[in-house]
Design an enzyme around this catalytic site. Sequence first.
Site, PDB file in Angstrom:
ATOM      1  NE  ARG A 145      -3.656   2.066   2.751  1.00 15.64           N
ATOM      2  CZ  ARG A 145      -4.876   2.170   2.236  1.00 15.64           C
ATOM      3  NH1 ARG A 145      -5.356   1.196   1.484  1.00 15.64           N
ATOM      4  NH2 ARG A 145      -5.622   3.223   2.466  1.00 15.64           N
ATOM      5  CG  HIS A 172      -7.983   1.117  -3.497  1.00 11.83           C
ATOM      6  ND1 HIS A 172      -7.519  -0.100  -3.045  1.00 11.83           N
ATOM      7  CD2 HIS A 172      -8.494   1.747  -2.394  1.00 11.83           C
ATOM      8  CE1 HIS A 172      -7.735  -0.209  -1.753  1.00 11.83           C
ATOM      9  NE2 HIS A 172      -8.320   0.896  -1.335  1.00 11.83           N
ATOM     10  CD  GLN A 175     -13.019  -0.109  -1.125  1.00 16.00           C
ATOM     11  OE1 GLN A 175     -12.219  -0.150  -0.202  1.00 16.00           O
ATOM     12  NE2 GLN A 175     -14.288  -0.468  -0.976  1.00 16.00           N
ATOM     13  CG  ASP A 268     -12.578   7.798  -1.655  1.00 17.15           C
ATOM     14  OD1 ASP A 268     -12.678   7.452  -0.460  1.00 17.15           O
ATOM     15  OD2 ASP A 268     -11.516   7.724  -2.296  1.00 17.15           O
ATOM     16  CB  CYS A 308     -13.788   2.868  -0.090  1.00 14.96           C
ATOM     17  SG  CYS A 308     -12.683   4.296  -0.198  1.00 14.96           S
ATOM     18  CG  LEU A 309     -15.863   3.191   5.467  1.00 18.35           C
ATOM     19  CD1 LEU A 309     -15.996   1.947   6.338  1.00 18.35           C
ATOM     20  CD2 LEU A 309     -16.655   4.335   6.051  1.00 18.35           C
TER      21      LEU A 309
END
Length: 350
Positions: A145, A172, A175, A268, A308-309
């Site tokens: 990441r 990403h 996700q 997002d 997606c937090l």
Amino acid sequence: MLSNTFRALQSPAAAARVAALSTAKRGMSISSLTQFEGKHFISIDQLSNDELRGLLDLSKKYRDTYGKGSSVNPVEAPKPLTGQSVSMIFQKRSTRTRVSTETGMNLLGGQSLFLGPSDIQLGVNESMRDTALVLSRFNSLVLARVFAHDDILELSKYATVPVINALSDLHHPLQTLADLMALEDHFGNLKGKTLAWVGDGNNVLHDLMLGGAKLGMNIRIATPAGYDANSGVLETTKQLAAENGTADVFETTVASEAVKGSDVVVTDTWVSMGQEDEYEQRVKEFDGYQVNSALMAQANDGAVFLHCLPRHPEEVSDEVFYSEQSLVFPEAENRMWTVMAVMAAQLGKL
């Protein structure tokens, strides 16, 4: 996906036949993942349609097997990744990515090793090439990441084991698998459904529009001027849309225009990690982009919401975020099932 009402009208024998067909179909799609063994997982567009379908179905199989609603004792459940390990490189912190990977690897019988910024300075004290080669000798997989997408590309170039992109500034893909899984759980077949993005043209959007196009969804994107999606990824999305019968890839700077007629509304964070000094400017320029009840009212009846937090109130109101329209928490849970599927498929341990 059959409705509960329809299932209730079926005879037990008919219901059993439908379930058997569904299981057989899932098994066939999962078997297509034999071609995924040994591959890197960098972005959604690198997956074939069969591989995307297989990963989603394997994720659902793992949820059925290892989930809290399963009748299988977790201790007695299959452990296909026994003896396998994953190094997890984190330049950027994350609750969901770390917890889902560590827990998922444990459920499958393997081990995970967390390498934070204080444990490893990727490409600083040791070259990216040397890091990739060393970790490949210790571990079965390398998950990273990072900030720069070039770091993922360099890791994957030199690693001799499969690499997983757990987030870069361009993509990403993990996700997106979780998002598509949540949407399929809710709607069933996604072909012809319309997905609206409201917010920054960022890495989350990039893979979501690639995956949505692959599954035949219409894509509608609203970003403020100057916050557009990457032009190369957008062009790839349009190509995939044409190949998969997607009717529309629409771009605008007006949030309500994108949301009108949509079945899914996604946003997002407006300020990603590393952009903190841009906070005041971004909040000002994203004025009118909050997903609230008034904006959701522009969508189709039965539309759902994804994020997606971590989430901030300026991005989405509480009345939407915690409403029955929100699939945010099933979406978050799916991060575990999908990373499990990716790791098992890369190692050929389905």
